[in-house]
Design a protein around this motif. Structure first.
Motif, PDB file in Angstrom:
ATOM      1  N   GLU A 191     -50.506-143.915  33.561  1.00 12.90           N
ATOM      2  CA  GLU A 191     -50.872-144.992  32.665  1.00 12.90           C
ATOM      3  C   GLU A 191     -51.896-144.455  31.671  1.00 12.90           C
ATOM      4  OE1 GLU A 191     -53.264-149.221  32.887  1.00 12.90           O
ATOM      5  OE2 GLU A 191     -52.602-148.245  34.721  1.00 12.90           O
ATOM      6  N   ASN A 192     -51.654-144.687  30.388  1.00 16.07           N
ATOM      7  CA  ASN A 192     -52.585-144.202  29.377  1.00 16.07           C
ATOM      8  C   ASN A 192     -53.868-145.024  29.415  1.00 16.07           C
ATOM      9  OD1 ASN A 192     -50.852-142.252  28.487  1.00 16.07           O
ATOM     10  ND2 ASN A 192     -50.030-143.468  26.819  1.00 16.07           N
ATOM     11  N   LYS A 193     -54.971-144.335  29.650  1.00 15.27           N
ATOM     12  CA  LYS A 193     -56.273-144.990  29.668  1.00 15.27           C
ATOM     13  C   LYS A 193     -57.102-144.605  28.452  1.00 15.27           C
ATOM     14  CE  LYS A 193     -56.539-145.654  34.600  1.00 15.27           C
ATOM     15  NZ  LYS A 193     -57.376-145.605  35.776  1.00 15.27           N
ATOM     16  N   LYS A 203     -39.201-131.476  30.025  1.00 13.48           N
ATOM     17  CA  LYS A 203     -40.484-132.157  30.145  1.00 13.48           C
ATOM     18  C   LYS A 203     -41.034-132.109  31.560  1.00 13.48           C
ATOM     19  CE  LYS A 203     -39.995-135.342  26.332  1.00 13.48           C
ATOM     20  NZ  LYS A 203     -40.060-136.709  25.881  1.00 13.48           N
ATOM     21  N   ASP A 204     -40.185-131.818  32.543  1.00 12.02           N
ATOM     22  CA  ASP A 204     -40.657-131.787  33.923  1.00 12.02           C
ATOM     23  C   ASP A 204     -41.545-130.585  34.205  1.00 12.02           C
ATOM     24  OD1 ASP A 204     -38.378-130.134  33.595  1.00 12.02           O
ATOM     25  OD2 ASP A 204     -38.024-130.137  35.754  1.00 12.02           O
ATOM     26  N   LEU A 205     -41.540-129.585  33.315  1.00 10.18           N
ATOM     27  CA  LEU A 205     -42.389-128.408  33.502  1.00 10.18           C
ATOM     28  C   LEU A 205     -43.743-128.562  32.812  1.00 10.18           C
ATOM     29  CD1 LEU A 205     -39.754-125.567  33.056  1.00 10.18           C
ATOM     30  CD2 LEU A 205     -40.689-126.491  35.170  1.00 10.18           C
ATOM     31  N   ASN A 206     -43.989-129.708  32.203  1.00  7.22           N
ATOM     32  CA  ASN A 206     -45.245-129.934  31.485  1.00  7.22           C
ATOM     33  C   ASN A 206     -46.249-130.688  32.334  1.00  7.22           C
ATOM     34  OD1 ASN A 206     -44.418-128.666  29.249  1.00  7.22           O
ATOM     35  ND2 ASN A 206     -44.459-130.445  27.906  1.00  7.22           N
ATOM     36  N   SER A 207     -47.504-130.349  32.108  1.00  6.20           N
ATOM     37  CA  SER A 207     -48.623-131.085  32.667  1.00  6.20           C
ATOM     38  C   SER A 207     -49.437-131.575  31.481  1.00  6.20           C
ATOM     39  CB  SER A 207     -49.469-130.188  33.560  1.00  6.20           C
ATOM     40  OG  SER A 207     -48.696-129.698  34.618  1.00  6.20           O
ATOM     41  N   TYR A 208     -49.775-132.838  31.488  1.00  4.91           N
ATOM     42  CA  TYR A 208     -50.412-133.440  30.320  1.00  4.91           C
ATOM     43  C   TYR A 208     -51.898-133.668  30.550  1.00  4.91           C
ATOM     44  CZ  TYR A 208     -45.706-134.263  28.652  1.00  4.91           C
ATOM     45  OH  TYR A 208     -44.407-134.087  28.226  1.00  4.91           O
ATOM     46  N   ILE A 209     -52.678-133.316  29.525  1.00  2.77           N
ATOM     47  CA  ILE A 209     -54.102-133.614  29.480  1.00  2.77           C
ATOM     48  C   ILE A 209     -54.315-134.481  28.252  1.00  2.77           C
ATOM     49  CG2 ILE A 209     -56.424-132.679  29.196  1.00  2.77           C
ATOM     50  CD1 ILE A 209     -55.492-130.152  30.611  1.00  2.77           C
ATOM     51  N   HIS A 210     -54.779-135.718  28.468  1.00  4.92           N
ATOM     52  CA  HIS A 210     -55.010-136.652  27.371  1.00  4.92           C
ATOM     53  C   HIS A 210     -56.496-136.654  27.033  1.00  4.92           C
ATOM     54  CE1 HIS A 210     -50.981-138.367  27.919  1.00  4.92           C
ATOM     55  NE2 HIS A 210     -51.213-138.215  29.215  1.00  4.92           N
ATOM     56  N   ILE A 211     -56.798-136.575  25.739  1.00  7.22           N
ATOM     57  CA  ILE A 211     -58.193-136.583  25.291  1.00  7.22           C
ATOM     58  C   ILE A 211     -58.322-137.630  24.187  1.00  7.22           C
ATOM     59  CG2 ILE A 211     -60.078-135.242  24.311  1.00  7.22           C
ATOM     60  CD1 ILE A 211     -58.610-132.714  25.280  1.00  7.22           C
ATOM     61  N   GLY A 212     -59.203-138.597  24.379  1.00  9.65           N
ATOM     62  CA  GLY A 212     -59.408-139.634  23.376  1.00  9.65           C
ATOM     63  C   GLY A 212     -60.424-140.646  23.857  1.00  9.65           C
ATOM     64  N   LEU A 226     -56.861-136.975  33.277  1.00  6.19           N
ATOM     65  CA  LEU A 226     -55.934-136.162  34.050  1.00  6.19           C
ATOM     66  C   LEU A 226     -55.233-137.111  35.009  1.00  6.19           C
ATOM     67  CD1 LEU A 226     -58.329-133.209  34.960  1.00  6.19           C
ATOM     68  CD2 LEU A 226     -56.736-133.327  33.059  1.00  6.19           C
ATOM     69  N   ASN A 227     -53.919-137.175  34.912  1.00 16.03           N
ATOM     70  CA  ASN A 227     -53.117-138.143  35.664  1.00 16.03           C
ATOM     71  C   ASN A 227     -53.606-139.549  35.350  1.00 16.03           C
ATOM     72  OD1 ASN A 227     -51.420-136.206  36.714  1.00 16.03           O
ATOM     73  ND2 ASN A 227     -52.616-135.948  38.570  1.00 16.03           N
ATOM     74  N   ASP A 287     -58.825-127.823  39.547  1.00 15.52           N
ATOM     75  CA  ASP A 287     -58.116-128.458  40.670  1.00 15.52           C
ATOM     76  C   ASP A 287     -56.827-129.126  40.200  1.00 15.52           C
ATOM     77  OD1 ASP A 287     -60.113-127.652  42.410  1.00 15.52           O
ATOM     78  OD2 ASP A 287     -61.250-129.522  42.164  1.00 15.52           O
ATOM     79  N   PHE A 288     -56.870-129.716  39.008  1.00 12.39           N
ATOM     80  CA  PHE A 288     -55.687-130.368  38.443  1.00 12.39           C
ATOM     81  C   PHE A 288     -54.567-129.353  38.230  1.00 12.39           C
ATOM     82  CE2 PHE A 288     -53.455-131.362  34.409  1.00 12.39           C
ATOM     83  CZ  PHE A 288     -52.725-132.461  34.826  1.00 12.39           C
ATOM     84  N   ILE A 289     -54.889-128.203  37.636  1.00 12.11           N
ATOM     85  CA  ILE A 289     -53.876-127.172  37.370  1.00 12.11           C
ATOM     86  C   ILE A 289     -53.333-126.607  38.681  1.00 12.11           C
ATOM     87  CG2 ILE A 289     -53.506-124.883  36.354  1.00 12.11           C
ATOM     88  CD1 ILE A 289     -53.614-127.162  34.316  1.00 12.11           C
ATOM     89  N   ALA A 290     -54.205-126.410  39.656  1.00 12.16           N
ATOM     90  CA  ALA A 290     -53.754-125.906  40.963  1.00 12.16           C
ATOM     91  C   ALA A 290     -52.794-126.897  41.616  1.00 12.16           C
ATOM     92  CB  ALA A 290     -54.951-125.647  41.867  1.00 12.16           C
TER      93      ALA A 290
END
Length: 155
Positions: free
Chosen positions: A42-44, A61-70, A88-89, A100-103
């Motif tokens: 959920e976008n926070k 897209k399944d190989l991507n991990s997303y980091i949202h900044i805003g 993150l998530n 830890d997120f990347i791991a």
């Protein structure tokens, strides 16, 4: 005596059979269950991605991990303020939590796909580059070197 007008018998329309109705309902249910994609996070944070002249669409897209900044969305600004945050998530984190997120993201991928994992940074166009640079430095420390920036095509 006429052939057509003599009988005043009104024929009733037979009742509609509902025997195949359940088959149709289950077929539609199955179709929507197979084709619907559920949102993973959920976008926070509010993210209006910047424009770019060269845009390439992702193949997997399944190989991507997303980091949202805003900045946090309006309903969360009273709790978290209006400064840019890292999501993150489904939760706000700091740059210390990126390792830890990347791991965890690497562990969730199959061993063959780990080398193709890409980190996608979705940063708001008005966010300061300091926080983006901090995220990139932390990604470099944990050997996540394939980084992609989300952008929209210039109109």
């Amino acid at each position: 005596m006429s052939k057509f007008g003599g009988n005043n018998n009104k024929k009733e329309v037979p009742a509609m059979s509902s025997g195949s109705l359940s088959d149709i309902v289950f077929m539609l249910l199955f179709f929507f269950m197979v084709t619907t994609q559920l949102r993973e996070t959920e976008n926070k944070v509010q993210v209006k991605v910047p424009e770019a002249s060269e845009v390439v669409k992702l193949e997997r897209k399944d190989l991507n991990s997303y980091i949202h900044i805003g900045t946090p969305i309006k309903s969360l600004q009273a709790q978290y303020g209006t400064e840019a945050r890292i999501q993150l998530n489904d939760s706000f984190k700091t740059t210390d939590d990126i390792r830890d997120f990347i791991a965890a993201e690497r562990e969730s991928k199959s061993e063959g796909d780990r080398q193709f994992m890409t980190v996608s940074i979705r940063a708001d166009q008005d966010v300061r580059m300091g926080i983006v640079t901090d995220v990139k430095q932390e990604l470099r420390r944990c050997s996540a070197l394939k980084i992609m920036y989300s952008a929209r095509k210039a109109e």
